[in-house]
Design a protein around this motif. Structure first.
Motif, PDB file in Angstrom:
ATOM      1  N   GLY A  26     -46.208  17.022  93.868  1.00 38.44           N
ATOM      2  CA  GLY A  26     -44.510  16.660  94.314  1.00 38.44           C
ATOM      3  C   GLY A  26     -44.008  17.675  93.763  1.00 38.44           C
ATOM      4  N   ALA A  27     -43.948  17.281  92.699  1.00 34.65           N
ATOM      5  CA  ALA A  27     -42.313  18.757  91.798  1.00 34.65           C
ATOM      6  C   ALA A  27     -42.795  20.352  91.938  1.00 34.65           C
ATOM      7  N   LEU A  28     -44.789  20.122  91.870  1.00 36.52           N
ATOM      8  CA  LEU A  28     -45.258  21.542  92.401  1.00 36.52           C
ATOM      9  C   LEU A  28     -44.564  22.176  93.133  1.00 36.52           C
ATOM     10  N   LEU A  29     -44.641  21.233  94.445  1.00 36.97           N
ATOM     11  CA  LEU A  29     -44.443  21.979  95.661  1.00 36.97           C
ATOM     12  C   LEU A  29     -42.609  22.462  96.092  1.00 36.97           C
ATOM     13  N   ALA A  30     -41.764  21.144  94.852  1.00 36.06           N
ATOM     14  CA  ALA A  30     -40.493  21.678  94.604  1.00 36.06           C
ATOM     15  C   ALA A  30     -40.038  22.898  94.254  1.00 36.06           C
ATOM     16  N   VAL A  31     -40.589  23.210  93.577  1.00 34.10           N
ATOM     17  CA  VAL A  31     -40.578  24.512  92.241  1.00 34.10           C
ATOM     18  C   VAL A  31     -41.364  25.330  93.414  1.00 34.10           C
ATOM     19  N   ARG A  32     -42.076  25.599  94.236  1.00 28.95           N
ATOM     20  CA  ARG A  32     -42.921  26.619  95.423  1.00 28.95           C
ATOM     21  C   ARG A  32     -41.825  26.990  96.036  1.00 28.95           C
ATOM     22  N   LYS A  33     -40.854  25.791  96.385  1.00 28.28           N
ATOM     23  CA  LYS A  33     -39.871  25.674  97.529  1.00 28.28           C
ATOM     24  C   LYS A  33     -39.223  26.115  96.980  1.00 28.28           C
ATOM     25  N   ASN A  34     -38.473  26.294  95.287  1.00 23.73           N
ATOM     26  CA  ASN A  34     -37.145  26.845  94.714  1.00 23.73           C
ATOM     27  C   ASN A  34     -35.956  25.778  94.948  1.00 23.73           C
ATOM     28  N   LEU A  43     -38.743  14.912  95.396  1.00 24.53           N
ATOM     29  CA  LEU A  43     -40.095  15.483  95.959  1.00 24.53           C
ATOM     30  C   LEU A  43     -41.262  14.422  95.129  1.00 24.53           C
ATOM     31  N   ALA A  44     -40.805  14.371  93.611  1.00 26.39           N
ATOM     32  CA  ALA A  44     -41.958  13.881  92.787  1.00 26.39           C
ATOM     33  C   ALA A  44     -41.812  11.614  92.914  1.00 26.39           C
ATOM     34  N   GLU A  45     -40.827  11.759  92.897  1.00 22.73           N
ATOM     35  CA  GLU A  45     -40.686  10.349  93.752  1.00 22.73           C
ATOM     36  C   GLU A  45     -41.217  10.188  94.986  1.00 22.73           C
ATOM     37  N   VAL A  46     -40.565  10.874  96.549  1.00 19.41           N
ATOM     38  CA  VAL A  46     -41.144  10.351  97.335  1.00 19.41           C
ATOM     39  C   VAL A  46     -42.658  10.254  97.430  1.00 19.41           C
ATOM     40  N   THR A  47     -43.365  11.513  96.787  1.00 18.07           N
ATOM     41  CA  THR A  47     -44.860  11.832  96.594  1.00 18.07           C
ATOM     42  C   THR A  47     -45.392  10.374  95.985  1.00 18.07           C
ATOM     43  N   ARG A 141     -43.783  13.833 101.796  1.00 19.51           N
ATOM     44  CA  ARG A 141     -43.951  15.255 100.919  1.00 19.51           C
ATOM     45  C   ARG A 141     -42.785  16.581 101.752  1.00 19.51           C
ATOM     46  N   ASP A 142     -44.212  16.389 102.284  1.00 14.24           N
ATOM     47  CA  ASP A 142     -44.605  17.409 103.570  1.00 14.24           C
ATOM     48  C   ASP A 142     -43.090  17.240 104.034  1.00 14.24           C
ATOM     49  N   VAL A 143     -43.531  16.246 105.118  1.00  6.74           N
ATOM     50  CA  VAL A 143     -41.546  17.156 106.087  1.00  6.74           C
ATOM     51  C   VAL A 143     -40.952  16.695 105.116  1.00  6.74           C
ATOM     52  N   GLU A 147     -42.196  21.313 105.975  1.00  6.29           N
ATOM     53  CA  GLU A 147     -43.639  21.855 106.563  1.00  6.29           C
ATOM     54  C   GLU A 147     -44.194  20.723 107.257  1.00  6.29           C
ATOM     55  N   VAL A 148     -45.198  21.386 107.917  1.00  3.86           N
ATOM     56  CA  VAL A 148     -46.999  20.639 108.791  1.00  3.86           C
ATOM     57  C   VAL A 148     -47.640  19.676 107.545  1.00  3.86           C
ATOM     58  N   PRO A 149     -46.647  18.378 108.053  1.00  3.54           N
ATOM     59  CA  PRO A 149     -47.650  17.694 106.433  1.00  3.54           C
ATOM     60  C   PRO A 149     -49.343  18.311 107.033  1.00  3.54           C
TER      61      PRO A 149
END
Length: 226
Positions: A26-34, A43-47, A141-143, A147-149
């Motif tokens: 989750g945290a990595l996706l957040a970084v990619r999303k800036n 995002l880390a907690e939710v994932t 996380r995706d929502v 992003e489309v899950p």
């Protein structure tokens, strides 16, 4: 039944490992999303906790474990700190992260199904809760990341299917009174190996027969999940 499979300390340690690797993704996706540091933490907690939180609310295990065990809450924050400062290094070991994520998937689909049955759900509903425990956090996380899950995308390697297989094995063992530490471990291992094979050989679920869609696979889809 759930508490009889492993000692409390082993069960808790396994939960924390699974929570940690889910939080990393989750945290990595957040970084990619800036996202900023707060967004990364959310995002880390939710994932990490979303699937278990949903399960506990459905089965009536309140307050949910995510709010009664401080370790469950702090572990995703630890993952946030690591990714915040070391995300280039974490990205470089993405394959290793994916392996641990697959292990978390196998663990949570089994423990989720077993806990749901302990709280009075039927076999089919328990299997569904096992699936929800394993993949629910990723969907949230995706929502949140707009992003489309990944769970719904055809261009992602199988993710839900291994969890379904693992959860189904659990409820079948319950049905035939064969659930114990060995058979539950076998279910975890089966889901884990299926996920690894799906990543290695890019197994994907079939799409509609004679479809007419012109949708194309997105770049980098081979590293995703479905």
């Amino acid at each position: 039944m759930f508490h009889e499979l492993f000692t409390p300390s082993v069960q808790h340690a396994l939960d924390l490992v699974g929570i940690f690797v889910f939080a990393i993704s989750g945290a990595l996706l957040a970084v990619r999303k800036n996202f900023d540091v707060f967004g990364i933490a959310v995002l880390a907690e939710v994932t990490a906790l979303g699937g278990g939180l949903f399960r506990d609310l459905v089965i009536g295990a309140v307050p949910p474990a995510a709010f009664t065990d401080l370790g469950y809450f702090l572990t995703p924050l630890a993952a946030t700190v690591i990714v915040f400062f070391l995300h280039p290094e974490v990205e470089r070991i993405q394959t290793g992260v994916n392996v641990f994520d697959a292990a978390g998937l196998g663990l949570f689909c089994v423990t989720g199904a077993t806990k749901a049955y302990d709280y009075g759900l039927g076999l089919t509903a328990s299997a569904a809760m096992g699936l929800a425990t394993a993949v629910g956090g990723g969907v949230l996380r995706d929502v949140l990341a707009n992003e489309v899950p990944s769970l719904l995308r055809w261009d992602r390697d199988l993710y839900a299917v291994p969890a379904i297989v693992g959860a189904t094995m659990v409820v079948l063992c319950i049905r035939f009174e064969a659930l114990n530490a060995f058979t539950s471990g076998l279910a975890v291992l089966t889901a884990f190996l299926l996920r690894l094979l799906a990543m290695r050989y890019h197994w994907r679920a079939p799409r509609a027969w004679n479809r007419r869609s012109n949708a194309r696979e997105e770049p980098g889809a081979e590293t995703g999940t479905a």
